[in-house]
Motif scaffolding. Structure first.
Motif, PDB file in Angstrom:
ATOM      1  N   ARG A 144       4.739  16.505  -0.014  1.00 29.04           N
ATOM      2  CA  ARG A 144       3.769  17.120   0.899  1.00 29.04           C
ATOM      3  C   ARG A 144       2.459  17.493   0.206  1.00 29.04           C
ATOM      4  O   ARG A 144       1.451  17.750   0.879  1.00 29.04           O
ATOM      5  CB  ARG A 144       4.394  18.358   1.540  1.00 29.04           C
ATOM      6  N   LYS A 145       2.437  17.509  -1.109  1.00 29.12           N
ATOM      7  CA  LYS A 145       1.186  17.793  -1.808  1.00 29.12           C
ATOM      8  C   LYS A 145       0.126  16.733  -1.530  1.00 29.12           C
ATOM      9  O   LYS A 145      -1.070  17.024  -1.559  1.00 29.12           O
ATOM     10  CB  LYS A 145       1.436  17.877  -3.311  1.00 29.12           C
ATOM     11  N   ARG A 146       0.574  15.498  -1.275  1.00 31.94           N
ATOM     12  CA  ARG A 146      -0.377  14.413  -1.072  1.00 31.94           C
ATOM     13  C   ARG A 146      -0.133  13.582   0.184  1.00 31.94           C
ATOM     14  O   ARG A 146      -0.889  12.674   0.470  1.00 31.94           O
ATOM     15  CB  ARG A 146      -0.354  13.473  -2.291  1.00 31.94           C
ATOM     16  N   ARG A 147       0.964  13.838   0.883  1.00 33.75           N
ATOM     17  CA  ARG A 147       1.300  13.036   2.048  1.00 33.75           C
ATOM     18  C   ARG A 147       1.659  13.950   3.226  1.00 33.75           C
ATOM     19  O   ARG A 147       2.034  15.103   3.033  1.00 33.75           O
ATOM     20  CB  ARG A 147       2.518  12.134   1.766  1.00 33.75           C
ATOM     21  N   THR A 148       1.610  13.397   4.419  1.00 38.53           N
ATOM     22  CA  THR A 148       2.096  14.106   5.593  1.00 38.53           C
ATOM     23  C   THR A 148       3.620  14.082   5.584  1.00 38.53           C
ATOM     24  O   THR A 148       4.231  13.039   5.333  1.00 38.53           O
ATOM     25  CB  THR A 148       1.582  13.440   6.881  1.00 38.53           C
ATOM     26  N   MET A 188       0.849  -1.197   0.000  1.00 39.58           N
ATOM     27  CA  MET A 188       0.000   0.000   0.000  1.00 39.58           C
ATOM     28  C   MET A 188       0.880   1.241   0.000  1.00 39.58           C
ATOM     29  O   MET A 188       1.990   1.233   0.532  1.00 39.58           O
ATOM     30  CB  MET A 188      -0.898   0.001   1.253  1.00 39.58           C
ATOM     31  N   PRO A 189       0.390   2.340  -0.600  1.00 38.22           N
ATOM     32  CA  PRO A 189       1.181   3.583  -0.613  1.00 38.22           C
ATOM     33  C   PRO A 189       1.436   4.082   0.807  1.00 38.22           C
ATOM     34  O   PRO A 189       0.625   3.888   1.704  1.00 38.22           O
ATOM     35  CB  PRO A 189       0.277   4.558  -1.384  1.00 38.22           C
ATOM     36  N   PHE A 190       2.565   4.721   0.985  1.00 41.72           N
ATOM     37  CA  PHE A 190       2.879   5.248   2.309  1.00 41.72           C
ATOM     38  C   PHE A 190       2.007   6.461   2.613  1.00 41.72           C
ATOM     39  O   PHE A 190       1.476   7.115   1.712  1.00 41.72           O
ATOM     40  CB  PHE A 190       4.358   5.596   2.408  1.00 41.72           C
ATOM     41  N   GLU A 191       1.862   6.776   3.896  1.00 44.74           N
ATOM     42  CA  GLU A 191       1.033   7.898   4.320  1.00 44.74           C
ATOM     43  C   GLU A 191       1.849   9.082   4.820  1.00 44.74           C
ATOM     44  O   GLU A 191       1.365  10.209   4.819  1.00 44.74           O
ATOM     45  CB  GLU A 191       0.074   7.447   5.431  1.00 44.74           C
ATOM     46  N   ALA A 192       3.072   8.813   5.281  1.00 48.90           N
ATOM     47  CA  ALA A 192       3.865   9.893   5.875  1.00 48.90           C
ATOM     48  C   ALA A 192       5.345   9.718   5.551  1.00 48.90           C
ATOM     49  O   ALA A 192       5.851   8.600   5.462  1.00 48.90           O
ATOM     50  CB  ALA A 192       3.664   9.940   7.387  1.00 48.90           C
ATOM     51  N   LEU A 193       6.007  10.847   5.392  1.00 48.12           N
ATOM     52  CA  LEU A 193       7.460  10.889   5.237  1.00 48.12           C
ATOM     53  C   LEU A 193       8.031  11.596   6.454  1.00 48.12           C
ATOM     54  O   LEU A 193       7.641  12.722   6.767  1.00 48.12           O
ATOM     55  CB  LEU A 193       7.837  11.655   3.964  1.00 48.12           C
ATOM     56  N   VAL A 194       8.946  10.930   7.149  1.00 49.12           N
ATOM     57  CA  VAL A 194       9.611  11.504   8.312  1.00 49.12           C
ATOM     58  C   VAL A 194      11.090  11.623   7.962  1.00 49.12           C
ATOM     59  O   VAL A 194      11.725  10.632   7.607  1.00 49.12           O
ATOM     60  CB  VAL A 194       9.432  10.610   9.554  1.00 49.12           C
ATOM     61  N   LEU A 195      11.629  12.825   8.046  1.00 47.42           N
ATOM     62  CA  LEU A 195      13.024  12.989   7.650  1.00 47.42           C
ATOM     63  C   LEU A 195      13.819  13.805   8.654  1.00 47.42           C
ATOM     64  O   LEU A 195      13.267  14.606   9.411  1.00 47.42           O
ATOM     65  CB  LEU A 195      13.135  13.614   6.264  1.00 47.42           C
ATOM     66  N   ASP A 196      15.113  13.577   8.612  1.00 49.06           N
ATOM     67  CA  ASP A 196      16.080  14.261   9.464  1.00 49.06           C
ATOM     68  C   ASP A 196      16.372  15.644   8.883  1.00 49.06           C
ATOM     69  O   ASP A 196      16.088  15.926   7.719  1.00 49.06           O
ATOM     70  CB  ASP A 196      17.345  13.407   9.526  1.00 49.06           C
ATOM     71  N   LEU A 197      16.981  16.489   9.703  1.00 51.88           N
ATOM     72  CA  LEU A 197      17.372  17.825   9.237  1.00 51.88           C
ATOM     73  C   LEU A 197      18.845  17.851   8.825  1.00 51.88           C
ATOM     74  O   LEU A 197      19.174  17.969   7.650  1.00 51.88           O
ATOM     75  CB  LEU A 197      17.115  18.867  10.328  1.00 51.88           C
ATOM     76  N   ASP A 198      19.745  17.740   9.781  1.00 55.61           N
ATOM     77  CA  ASP A 198      21.171  17.876   9.483  1.00 55.61           C
ATOM     78  C   ASP A 198      21.688  16.704   8.660  1.00 55.61           C
ATOM     79  O   ASP A 198      21.473  15.540   9.010  1.00 55.61           O
ATOM     80  CB  ASP A 198      21.974  18.000  10.775  1.00 55.61           C
ATOM     81  N   GLY A 199      22.372  17.025   7.587  1.00 59.58           N
ATOM     82  CA  GLY A 199      22.895  16.003   6.705  1.00 59.58           C
ATOM     83  C   GLY A 199      21.908  15.523   5.677  1.00 59.58           C
ATOM     84  O   GLY A 199      22.251  14.741   4.785  1.00 59.58           O
ATOM     85  N   VAL A 200      20.663  15.980   5.782  1.00 57.44           N
ATOM     86  CA  VAL A 200      19.625  15.627   4.808  1.00 57.44           C
ATOM     87  C   VAL A 200      19.082  16.897   4.156  1.00 57.44           C
ATOM     88  O   VAL A 200      19.300  17.141   2.972  1.00 57.44           O
ATOM     89  CB  VAL A 200      18.483  14.818   5.457  1.00 57.44           C
ATOM     90  N   LEU A 201      18.404  17.706   4.934  1.00 61.89           N
ATOM     91  CA  LEU A 201      17.815  18.930   4.405  1.00 61.89           C
ATOM     92  C   LEU A 201      18.682  20.155   4.684  1.00 61.89           C
ATOM     93  O   LEU A 201      18.624  21.144   3.960  1.00 61.89           O
ATOM     94  CB  LEU A 201      16.414  19.121   5.005  1.00 61.89           C
ATOM     95  N   ARG A 202      19.476  20.078   5.741  1.00 60.77           N
ATOM     96  CA  ARG A 202      20.384  21.185   6.051  1.00 60.77           C
ATOM     97  C   ARG A 202      21.820  20.749   5.843  1.00 60.77           C
ATOM     98  O   ARG A 202      22.232  19.677   6.257  1.00 60.77           O
ATOM     99  CB  ARG A 202      20.198  21.667   7.491  1.00 60.77           C
ATOM    100  N   ILE A 203      22.604  21.633   5.218  1.00 59.59           N
ATOM    101  CA  ILE A 203      24.008  21.375   4.937  1.00 59.59           C
ATOM    102  C   ILE A 203      24.854  22.324   5.769  1.00 59.59           C
ATOM    103  O   ILE A 203      24.599  23.524   5.824  1.00 59.59           O
ATOM    104  CB  ILE A 203      24.312  21.597   3.441  1.00 59.59           C
ATOM    105  N   TRP A 204      25.869  21.752   6.414  1.00 58.72           N
ATOM    106  CA  TRP A 204      26.834  22.556   7.156  1.00 58.72           C
ATOM    107  C   TRP A 204      28.173  22.550   6.421  1.00 58.72           C
ATOM    108  O   TRP A 204      28.665  21.491   6.040  1.00 58.72           O
ATOM    109  CB  TRP A 204      27.045  22.001   8.566  1.00 58.72           C
ATOM    110  N   ASP A 205      28.742  23.697   6.241  1.00 56.94           N
ATOM    111  CA  ASP A 205      30.055  23.816   5.619  1.00 56.94           C
ATOM    112  C   ASP A 205      31.118  23.535   6.677  1.00 56.94           C
ATOM    113  O   ASP A 205      31.211  24.264   7.671  1.00 56.94           O
ATOM    114  CB  ASP A 205      30.228  25.225   5.053  1.00 56.94           C
ATOM    115  N   PRO A 206      31.936  22.488   6.507  1.00 59.09           N
ATOM    116  CA  PRO A 206      32.967  22.178   7.506  1.00 59.09           C
ATOM    117  C   PRO A 206      33.989  23.298   7.666  1.00 59.09           C
ATOM    118  O   PRO A 206      34.696  23.360   8.684  1.00 59.09           O
ATOM    119  CB  PRO A 206      33.622  20.906   6.959  1.00 59.09           C
ATOM    120  N   ALA A 207      34.047  24.190   6.695  1.00 58.86           N
ATOM    121  CA  ALA A 207      34.996  25.305   6.783  1.00 58.86           C
ATOM    122  C   ALA A 207      34.610  26.294   7.876  1.00 58.86           C
ATOM    123  O   ALA A 207      35.461  27.069   8.339  1.00 58.86           O
ATOM    124  CB  ALA A 207      35.081  26.036   5.446  1.00 58.86           C
TER     125      ALA A 207
END
Length: 216
Positions: A102-106, A1-20
């Motif tokens: 997010r248009k169709r899922r949580t 069955m299609p999934f209902e929700a996407l749960v994701l991390d922030l750092d290293g996924v959606l946010r990038i940190w410059d090691p410099a």
């Protein structure tokens, strides 16, 4: 069955940190290379306290300043203040994928974060990009503990096998899999998109704004 929700991390996924950032701070303040990271992240007990809310972000940074100052003098306090200014940057490719889903899922964010998370999300323009935000320092539990994932599932009101979980830390994805999530170890936007598509996340048609339409 299609999934209902996407749960994701922030750092290293959606946010990038410059090691410099850290390297430049150390150089500007005559600190040995790696000293700031060693104090900030090397003490796992202190780190666990700040990401589970036992101490605030401000208290954590003050403790880092105190410890560094013992070895390197007053410049260390200035270094921590300088390091604390940036909020990272958003991976726009990942954000595009999040918006499509997010248009169709949580879509929920689950981050092992300090009490500074809300401020950072505001700085990054991400505050309104999620249906739910789970901050480990607010719920008092951190990934990969089963209790933390269970708390997320209760709030989502969705069975684990109907949720996708994305994180750049393998121990976290394995922890999620242990609870029944379909998990993805993040290594890049393209692989993430392929993972979501393989789970029935994207349709073949296109909507009016040119983005892929998610299948119902």
């Amino acid at each position: 069955m299609p999934f209902e929700a996407l749960v994701l991390d922030l750092d290293g996924v959606l946010r990038i940190w410059d090691p410099a950032i850290m390297a430049d701070v150390e150089l500007d303040n005559d600190l040995p290379a790696g000293s700031l990271a060693a104090v900030a992240f090397g003490d796992t007990e202190m780190l666990q306290k700040v990401i589970t809310g036992a101490i605030t972000d401000g208290q954590w940074r003050e403790e880092i300043s105190d410890r560094l100052e013992m070895y390197y003098g007053a410049a260390a306090r200035k270094a921590v203040a300088q390091w604390s200014i940036p909020a990272g940057r958003v991976d726009e490719e990942v954000l595009t994928i999040v918006r499509r889903v997010r248009k169709r899922r949580t879509v929920a964010l689950f981050s092992n974060a300090t009490t500074r998370l809300d401020s950072d999300l505001s700085c990054l323009g991400l505050t309104h990009e999620f249906d739910l935000i789970f901050n480990s320092s607010a719920i008092g539990m951190a990934k990969p503990s089963p209790e933390s994932f269970e708390a997320v599932l209760v709030e989502l009101g969705t069975p684990a096998d109907r949720c996708l979980f994305v994180d750049d830390t393998l121990t976290n994805t394995r922890g999620a899999e242990g609870l029944g999530f379909k998990a993805h170890h993040f290594k890049g936007a393209r692989a993430l998109e392929q993972f979501i598509a393989s789970c029935g996340g994207f349709g073949s048609k296109h909507d009016g704004d040119g983005e892929g339409q998610i299948s119902v």
